[in-house]
Structure formats: C-alpha cells, structure tokens
Write a protein that holds these residues in place. Structure first.
Motif, short mmCIF file in Angstrom:
data_model
loop_
_atom_site.label_atom_id
_atom_site.label_comp_id
_atom_site.label_asym_id
_atom_site.label_seq_id
_atom_site.Cartn_x
_atom_site.Cartn_y
_atom_site.Cartn_z
N VAL A 99 -12.34 5.07 -12.97
CA VAL A 99 -11.43 6.15 -12.60
C VAL A 99 -10.39 5.59 -11.64
O VAL A 99 -10.67 4.66 -10.87
CB VAL A 99 -12.20 7.33 -11.95
N ILE A 100 -9.18 6.14 -11.72
CA ILE A 100 -8.13 5.78 -10.78
C ILE A 100 -8.24 6.72 -9.59
O ILE A 100 -8.26 7.94 -9.76
CB ILE A 100 -6.74 5.87 -11.42
N ASP B 99 -5.70 -6.42 3.83
CA ASP B 99 -4.30 -6.78 4.07
C ASP B 99 -3.39 -6.43 2.89
O ASP B 99 -2.18 -6.48 3.01
CB ASP B 99 -4.20 -8.28 4.37
N ARG B 100 -3.98 -6.02 1.75
CA ARG B 100 -3.18 -5.71 0.56
C ARG B 100 -3.21 -4.23 0.18
O ARG B 100 -2.69 -3.86 -0.87
CB ARG B 100 -3.67 -6.54 -0.63
N ILE B 101 -3.82 -3.39 1.01
CA ILE B 101 -3.86 -1.96 0.69
C ILE B 101 -3.14 -1.14 1.76
O ILE B 101 -3.02 -1.56 2.90
CB ILE B 101 -5.31 -1.43 0.50
N VAL C 152 -2.50 4.05 -1.90
CA VAL C 152 -2.44 3.09 -3.00
C VAL C 152 -3.49 3.46 -4.05
O VAL C 152 -4.56 3.95 -3.72
CB VAL C 152 -2.63 1.63 -2.50
N SER C 153 -3.15 3.27 -5.31
CA SER C 153 -4.08 3.57 -6.41
C SER C 153 -4.98 2.38 -6.67
O SER C 153 -4.52 1.23 -6.69
CB SER C 153 -3.30 3.90 -7.69
N LEU D 143 -6.29 -3.26 -7.85
CA LEU D 143 -5.27 -2.50 -7.14
C LEU D 143 -4.17 -2.24 -8.17
O LEU D 143 -3.73 -3.16 -8.85
CB LEU D 143 -4.71 -3.30 -5.96
N LEU D 144 -3.74 -0.99 -8.29
CA LEU D 144 -2.70 -0.66 -9.25
C LEU D 144 -1.37 -0.61 -8.52
O LEU D 144 -1.15 0.24 -7.66
CB LEU D 144 -3.01 0.67 -9.94
#
Length: 95
Positions: free
Chosen positions: A41-42, A56-58, A62-63, A92-93
């Motif tokens: 699920v998203i 560090d990347r979210i 964020v989806s 990560l979308l």
C-alpha cells in the motif's frame, strides 16, 4: 489527534481512506469476512524515529510503499496510529 514521535526505527504513516462502496449494491457476507487486499500500500509519512536508516531522505508527507501486513495499528486515546518499522518500507515514491 495524538502527537507521536516514533523511536526504534519506526515510522508513523497515514494510510489512504478506503474506497467508498456503492450504496445500491447490498451483499450479505459473514461477520468475519475480510476482502482480499493488495499486499503493498502507498502511505504518507507523518513522523519517524531519528534512527530510521533513510531518515535523511524522507520528509513529512512523502509517499512510501509499505508491506501492508507489517503495519501495526495501535489505538491511543481513541486515535488510531499506523506504525511500521523502516525495514518494511519497500520504496520511497518520488516525482
């Protein structure tokens, strides 16, 4: 709403609202019946632990693609929190 700061590599995620069912169609099903759901699920990230491996990347909102069966639904003060550990985030979308 509950202000929640996850720890131990957990993320607080918000799941999409379930699709509305047409009112003109009524089918009687057993009380314990659950429709088959997609495995993944998203979800949108609400908050996360500082030790999440990709922190560090979210960013908030964020989806992410999540293994639905690993989402823990926790009730706190009559509010449902959906928590998942970082290793069950598949992707990560990004745009």
């Amino acid at each position: 709403a509950v202000n929640c700061k996850p720890v131990n590599r957990y993320l607080h995620v918000q799941l999409p609202d379930p699709a509305p069912t047409p009112e003109e169609l009524t089918i009687l099903l057993p009380d314990d019946f659950k429709p088959t759901e997609e495995r993944y699920v998203i979800a949108q990230v609400v908050n996360w632990a500082d030790d999440v491996r990709f922190a560090d990347r979210i960013t908030k909102g964020v989806s992410v693609l999540v293994d639905r069966s690993m989402i823990e639904e926790i009730m706190v003060n009559n509010c449902q929190l959906n928590m998942v550990q970082d290793n069950y985030i598949i992707a990560l979308l990004v745009d």
